[in-house]
Design a protein around this motif. Sequence first.
Motif, PDB file in Angstrom:
ATOM      1  N   GLN A 107       0.843  -1.193   0.000  1.00  0.00           N
ATOM      2  CA  GLN A 107       0.000   0.000   0.000  1.00  0.00           C
ATOM      3  C   GLN A 107       0.884   1.250   0.000  1.00  0.00           C
ATOM      4  OE1 GLN A 107      -3.327  -0.127   2.856  1.00  0.00           O
ATOM      5  NE2 GLN A 107      -2.666  -2.189   3.436  1.00  0.00           N
TER       6      GLN A 107
ATOM      7  N   TYR B 249       0.666   5.340   1.247  1.00  0.00           N
ATOM      8  CA  TYR B 249      -0.039   6.311   2.070  1.00  0.00           C
ATOM      9  C   TYR B 249       0.638   7.669   1.916  1.00  0.00           C
ATOM     10  CZ  TYR B 249      -2.509   2.600   4.662  1.00  0.00           C
ATOM     11  OH  TYR B 249      -3.319   1.542   5.022  1.00  0.00           O
TER      12      TYR B 249
ATOM     13  N   GLN C 296       1.138  11.509   3.925  1.00  0.00           N
ATOM     14  CA  GLN C 296       1.029  12.213   5.192  1.00  0.00           C
ATOM     15  C   GLN C 296       1.399  13.668   4.986  1.00  0.00           C
ATOM     16  OE1 GLN C 296       3.746  11.125   8.417  1.00  0.00           O
ATOM     17  NE2 GLN C 296       2.189  11.599   9.954  1.00  0.00           N
TER      18      GLN C 296
ATOM     19  N   GLY D 172      -2.441  12.892  10.116  1.00  0.00           N
ATOM     20  CA  GLY D 172      -2.369  11.442  10.034  1.00  0.00           C
ATOM     21  C   GLY D 172      -2.153  10.970   8.608  1.00  0.00           C
ATOM     22  N   LEU D 173      -1.901   9.680   8.466  1.00  0.00           N
ATOM     23  CA  LEU D 173      -1.682   9.114   7.141  1.00  0.00           C
ATOM     24  C   LEU D 173      -3.012   8.886   6.435  1.00  0.00           C
ATOM     25  CD1 LEU D 173       0.931   8.302   8.858  1.00  0.00           C
ATOM     26  CD2 LEU D 173       1.235   6.545   7.112  1.00  0.00           C
TER      27      LEU D 173
ATOM     28  N   HIS E  92      -4.698   6.770   3.181  1.00  0.00           N
ATOM     29  CA  HIS E  92      -4.486   5.683   2.230  1.00  0.00           C
ATOM     30  C   HIS E  92      -4.676   6.181   0.800  1.00  0.00           C
ATOM     31  CE1 HIS E  92      -5.810   2.149  -0.156  1.00  0.00           C
ATOM     32  NE2 HIS E  92      -4.799   1.586   0.471  1.00  0.00           N
TER      33      HIS E  92
ATOM     34  N   LEU F 150      -3.814   0.471  -2.987  1.00  0.00           N
ATOM     35  CA  LEU F 150      -3.339  -0.855  -2.592  1.00  0.00           C
ATOM     36  C   LEU F 150      -3.149  -1.677  -3.842  1.00  0.00           C
ATOM     37  CD1 LEU F 150      -4.755  -3.130   0.208  1.00  0.00           C
ATOM     38  CD2 LEU F 150      -4.545  -4.001  -2.122  1.00  0.00           C
TER      39      LEU F 150
ATOM     40  N   PHE G  99       4.549   7.158   1.972  1.00  0.00           N
ATOM     41  CA  PHE G  99       5.050   5.943   2.603  1.00  0.00           C
ATOM     42  C   PHE G  99       4.516   4.710   1.882  1.00  0.00           C
ATOM     43  CE2 PHE G  99       6.728   7.772   6.516  1.00  0.00           C
ATOM     44  CZ  PHE G  99       6.054   8.972   6.607  1.00  0.00           C
TER      45      PHE G  99
END
Lengths: 113, 112
Positions: free
Chosen positions: A33, A35, A37, A42-43, A45, A48, A88
């Motif tokens: 996945q 992500y 930020q 927060g991260l 999504h 995927l 990330f």
Amino acid sequence: SQQGEEDPQALSIQEGENATMNCSYKTSINNLQWYRQNSGRGLVHLILIRSNEREKHSGRLRVTLDTSKKSSSLLITASRAADTASYFCATDDSGGSNYKLTFGKGTLLTVNP
Amino acid sequence: DAGVIQSPRHEVTEMGQEVTLRCKPISGHDYLFWYRQTMMRGLELLIYFNNNVPIDDSGMPEDRFSAKMPNASFSTLKIQPSEPRDSAVYFCASSPGGDTQYFGPGTRLTVL
């Protein structure tokens, strides 16, 4: 130890250019996945990709996965200043739980207007 | 939906004090995760729950850390006693049972 490692650690581009970030990992996976930020948040999504997939698209995002090389890339096309963030990759472990993700340390993308 | 809710957003405490971080997951999500993020170590999974039951706590650094999930809508992460090296951003995330995780805004903890 980190499962996923992003490269480069930092990337600075001009608005409108494409940004490519890479991720390498060590063990066999079920999914990978990506992500995002934003600073102080927060991260979120993004996308995927499963181990039996080679490429996936979502809007301006394109993700590739090469399980033989244990690597993935995230391409952001026609970048915007709002894409400035850390990105990330996160992997699971096919020998363990799908839900236990290991994150890399991220690529800091700066898109200059 | 309001998303994952964490409180407090910022916490400053002195070494030796007890710290309690709180999380409300997204309604209907069966999985809840606690992470810690630092510059040196990146984002680390501390513990995760499935249907309120702790499944894997191998990432909890030591006995000073404990986590509970008394019901489907609430979880706590407690540090007692706190130490300066616990300073970090702590994230809670929830998942509906699939692979995608939804993160809260985080709690920035500073231990003096």
